[in-house]
Enzyme design. Sequence first.
Site, PDB file in Angstrom:
ATOM      1  N   SER A 107       0.852  -1.190   0.000  1.00 57.59           N
ATOM      2  CA  SER A 107       0.000   0.000   0.000  1.00 57.59           C
ATOM      3  C   SER A 107       0.888   1.240   0.000  1.00 57.59           C
ATOM      4  O   SER A 107       1.986   1.226   0.566  1.00 57.59           O
ATOM      5  CB  SER A 107      -0.886   0.028   1.248  1.00 57.59           C
ATOM      6  OG  SER A 107      -1.539   1.284   1.384  1.00 57.59           O
ATOM      7  N   TYR A 122      -2.311  -0.759   9.752  1.00 50.34           N
ATOM      8  CA  TYR A 122      -2.280  -1.115   8.334  1.00 50.34           C
ATOM      9  C   TYR A 122      -0.980  -0.657   7.686  1.00 50.34           C
ATOM     10  O   TYR A 122      -0.278  -1.451   7.026  1.00 50.34           O
ATOM     11  CB  TYR A 122      -3.480  -0.494   7.626  1.00 50.34           C
ATOM     12  CG  TYR A 122      -3.642  -0.901   6.183  1.00 50.34           C
ATOM     13  CD1 TYR A 122      -4.145  -2.144   5.845  1.00 50.34           C
ATOM     14  CD2 TYR A 122      -3.310  -0.024   5.148  1.00 50.34           C
ATOM     15  CE1 TYR A 122      -4.300  -2.525   4.522  1.00 50.34           C
ATOM     16  CE2 TYR A 122      -3.469  -0.386   3.823  1.00 50.34           C
ATOM     17  CZ  TYR A 122      -3.961  -1.628   3.508  1.00 50.34           C
ATOM     18  OH  TYR A 122      -4.117  -2.002   2.184  1.00 50.34           O
TER      19      TYR A 122
END
Length: 261
Positions: free
Chosen positions: A144, A157
């Site tokens: 990401s 995350y």
Amino acid sequence: MVTVNFQHLRAEFEQQVFWVTGTKQGIGDAIAHWLVARGATVVGFDRQAQAVYGGEVGQFIPVQLDLSDETALHATLQEVLNTTPRVDGVVNAAGVLHMATCAAITTAEWQQTFAVNVTAALLLIQHALPALTQSRGAIVNIGSNAAHVPRLGMLAYGASKAALSSMTKTIGLEYGKMGVRANMVSPGSTDTPMQRALWHDEHAKERLIQGDLNSYKLGIPLQKVATVDEIAAVVGFLLSPAASHVTLQDIVVDGGATLGA
């Protein structure tokens, strides 16, 4: 003008077997379809039940598995190897996102994030490595752009994806001499169920594209949110012979949202 021989690309994938996680929806589903459409066999791992699909050559074989269950993961992967010992590539696309600040994140949320986003990826790779060294295969982990720039509310995350990036490059360094390539694809905002869960009104997508300085987001220079097919195409390139000299890379696919950070 350069001409791409798609028939040659199909021939390269027809005899190959790939492991892909998170294939029920989103990016994992798109990657599985991309590979099957080009003649590959895809063993798809997801905690939700799926259906078998495929054409005359490529096929999708679903395996129901909770990636956070380490005991089940070991047993399932060994069973898969006993049935289908060949592995030409591993794609870890499964991921969980708990939106929480440093003060609010719970230990359970933190541990589940790392269990699925990092530990499960490591275990899949460990099980597949003997076969990957034989096939001189490829590993592609889905990261990401939150691993490249901090994002409010994405503490666990972002940290898990940063860990995944470092892990991927180290594996690529360790196994490069055996012909195994390991790379990351790090999407930005992509039109997936996970992304849509963050959109709370009809203007959320437009605000995402334009940016929000209060959230330290600069927007997306290409003025659009990525599609899952756009991410799958980059993954497919990294799995293909066209990327035979590409390894230890973290390719950010975010329309320029992180300005190349």
